[in-house]
Design a protein around this motif. Structure first.
Motif, mmCIF file in Angstrom:
data_model
loop_
_atom_site.group_PDB
_atom_site.id
_atom_site.type_symbol
_atom_site.label_atom_id
_atom_site.label_comp_id
_atom_site.label_asym_id
_atom_site.label_seq_id
_atom_site.Cartn_x
_atom_site.Cartn_y
_atom_site.Cartn_z
ATOM 1 N N UNK A 135 39.341 38.192 50.028
ATOM 2 C CA UNK A 135 40.646 38.326 50.681
ATOM 3 C C UNK A 135 41.309 36.960 50.799
ATOM 4 N N UNK A 136 40.527 35.957 51.183
ATOM 5 C CA UNK A 136 41.069 34.600 51.311
ATOM 6 C C UNK A 136 41.595 34.081 49.971
ATOM 7 N N UNK A 137 40.815 34.251 48.920
ATOM 8 C CA UNK A 137 41.203 33.736 47.605
ATOM 9 C C UNK A 137 42.408 34.478 47.028
ATOM 10 N N UNK A 138 42.508 35.771 47.287
ATOM 11 C CA UNK A 138 43.661 36.516 46.789
ATOM 12 C C UNK A 138 44.939 36.110 47.521
ATOM 13 N N UNK A 139 44.843 35.843 48.796
ATOM 14 C CA UNK A 139 46.011 35.355 49.531
ATOM 15 C C UNK A 139 46.460 33.999 49.000
ATOM 16 N N UNK A 140 45.502 33.138 48.704
ATOM 17 C CA UNK A 140 45.824 31.839 48.114
ATOM 18 C C UNK A 140 46.436 32.031 46.726
ATOM 19 N N UNK A 141 45.852 32.930 45.933
ATOM 20 C CA UNK A 141 46.357 33.173 44.576
ATOM 21 C C UNK A 141 47.802 33.637 44.603
ATOM 22 N N UNK A 142 48.132 34.479 45.576
ATOM 23 C CA UNK A 142 49.513 34.958 45.679
ATOM 24 C C UNK A 142 50.481 33.780 45.827
ATOM 25 N N UNK A 143 50.124 32.836 46.697
ATOM 26 C CA UNK A 143 51.007 31.690 46.932
ATOM 27 C C UNK A 143 51.070 30.764 45.714
ATOM 28 N N UNK A 145 50.575 31.580 42.523
ATOM 29 C CA UNK A 145 51.300 32.242 41.439
ATOM 30 C C UNK A 145 52.804 32.253 41.712
ATOM 31 N N UNK A 146 53.194 32.422 42.969
ATOM 32 C CA UNK A 146 54.624 32.347 43.308
ATOM 33 C C UNK A 146 55.219 31.023 42.860
ATOM 34 N N UNK A 265 45.974 25.693 31.424
ATOM 35 C CA UNK A 265 45.721 25.569 32.864
ATOM 36 C C UNK A 265 46.775 26.316 33.683
ATOM 37 N N UNK A 266 48.018 26.343 33.190
ATOM 38 C CA UNK A 266 49.085 27.039 33.902
ATOM 39 C C UNK A 266 48.808 28.533 34.051
ATOM 40 N N UNK A 267 48.053 29.087 33.127
ATOM 41 C CA UNK A 267 47.826 30.530 33.108
ATOM 42 C C UNK A 267 46.538 30.945 33.803
ATOM 43 N N UNK A 268 45.731 29.997 34.192
ATOM 44 C CA UNK A 268 44.395 30.328 34.696
ATOM 45 C C UNK A 268 44.408 31.215 35.941
ATOM 46 N N UNK A 269 45.309 30.985 36.923
ATOM 47 C CA UNK A 269 45.278 31.842 38.119
ATOM 48 C C UNK A 269 45.604 33.311 37.847
ATOM 49 N N UNK A 270 46.206 33.610 36.683
ATOM 50 C CA UNK A 270 46.541 34.994 36.366
ATOM 51 C C UNK A 270 45.338 35.774 35.839
ATOM 52 N N UNK A 271 44.265 35.094 35.464
ATOM 53 C CA UNK A 271 43.176 35.719 34.718
ATOM 54 C C UNK A 271 42.342 36.690 35.541
ATOM 55 N N UNK A 272 41.959 36.283 36.740
ATOM 56 C CA UNK A 272 40.984 37.065 37.496
ATOM 57 C C UNK A 272 41.522 37.607 38.816
#
Length: 393
Positions: A135-143, A145-146, A265-272
């Protein structure tokens, strides 16, 4: 619907010449060009206009088609090894008119896959992560990726693009008489319209770079000199196929040209982010760390929303080693069993695959027995069993 003619490229590939390989790759690249050239008003999956779905979930297209909810298994929590009892289903499956909404769909899908109630997770290894950590990592990922999708480079590589989701030799049929002639493609069920950058690093197995190719002569009973000649020939052949595909994508598919030019590297947060519970917290965290570490070098403004502590980095290093070891094990199995990441094998190879799988599993467990007790972080039998990527043991 009718049966496709011809023979699977997978069955014909080993008997083809280098020139035939190159011409076949070129023909397939031209098919990709045709698919990618179609313009779409958003992201999602193709349906007939009269499909029995909510009218509010349709983006009308020409010729009796529309864009509707994404039909990929990822968005429906329905993959073979994923239980449907995890709780709330994902309601953000598209279609999406723009990139911010598409990315929200990825994150919402990640949250939908996290168990909503207490379940038995004792079998999970530390690198896979707790519910709280996901949950923590997905909340961070949202920010993160924005912020990333504000970058003009990503925006320019986000054109809605239709491509086959599983363009590999098993799904390609060619003429048995002339294998450079592509007869048809199968397995379209997960094909969808995605941002072009989703396909930036997608390389079909017929165009895989030689480092990622299991050369066919491995294990043959041939003299060493002859074996090296065969291996060298296969290496050069694979290199030609890889270069042919890359040149075609950059030269004939403008949408993919921009995507393939992006810094990976720009695309890495979209992968998982949408499959974090399946792929592990360590996988998500690693991509966030790479972006954070290179934030300024990537030309991104301000500070990265994710700034890991030293303690987190130390713990992550240990966990990520386990993640990488599982991936290496899985890649070895894919090559040894002639399967894919889901463990799929042809019906006529099933009995052989079961025996080979059992032998591979016993070999892996014996490795654990041999190393157990040799060090602080040794591979124990219990850990080895948990690391095994396929369910059938």
């Amino acid at each position: 619907m009718e049966h496709v003619a011809g023979v699977r490229l997978h069955e014909r590939w080993s008997s083809m010449t280098s020139k035939q390989h190159m011409l076949c790759v070129k023909a397939l690249s031209m098919m990709v060009k045709e698919m990618a050239a179609i313009a779409f008003p958003g992201y999602g999956s193709l349906y007939f206009s009269d499909a029995p779905i909510d009218p509010h979930l349709k983006l009308e297209l020409a010729d009796g088609f529309c864009l509707g909810p994404h039909c990929g298994a990822t968005y429906w929590n329905s993959n073979t090894n994923e239980a449907r009892i995890y709780g709330d289903s994902n309601h953000n499956r598209g279609p999406w008119l723009d990139l911010p909404n598409y990315c929200s769909g990825l994150i919402d899908t990640g949250f939908a896959r996290i168990p909503k109630a207490k379940i038995q997770i004792d079998e999970r290894l530390p690198y896979q992560g707790s519910i709280k950590e996901h949950i923590r990592l997905l909340n961070i990922s949202r920010e993160v990726i924005k912020r990333l999708i504000e970058n003009p480079l990503i925006q320019n590589a986000s054109s809605p693009t239709l491509l086959h989701a599983d363009l590999h030799k098993r799904n390609i049929y060619v003429s048995n008489d002339d294998p450079t002639l592509v007869i048809g493609l199968i397995d379209w069920q997960s094909t969808s319209v995605e941002p072009a950058f989703v396909y930036a690093n997608e390389t079909p197995d017929f165009a895989a770079y030689p480092d990622h190719v299991l050369l066919a002569n491995d294990g043959r009973e041939t003299p060493a000199g002859e074996r090296e000649i065969v291996k060298d020939k296969e290496y050069k052949d694979a290199l030609i196929c890889s270069q042919t595909f890359d040149v075609c994508m950059k030269g004939f598919v403008p949408k993919l040209r921009a995507a393939r030019a992006l810094d990976d590297t720009l695309l890495r947060p979209f992968r998982y982010c949408h499959t974090s519970w399946r792929d592990s917290a360590a996988a998500v965290r690693q991509e966030l760390i790479e972006v954070s570490k290179n934030w300024k070098e990537l030309g991104l403004a301000g500070l990265c929303p994710y700034l890991p502590t030293e303690e987190e980095l130390v713990e992550h290093k240990k966990q990520y080693e386990d993640f990488e070891n599982v991936q290496k094990l899985k890649l070895w199995l894919i090559g040894a069993l002639d399967t894919n990441s889901d463990g799929w094998v042809p019906t006529d190879a099933w009995e052989w695959s079961k025996v080979a799988h059992r032998e591979a599993f016993e070999k892996w467990m014996q490795t654990a027995r041999d190393t157990e007790g040799t060090g602080e972080d040794e591979l124990t039998e219990e850990k080895a069993r948990r690391m095994w990527p396929f369910d059938d043991r």
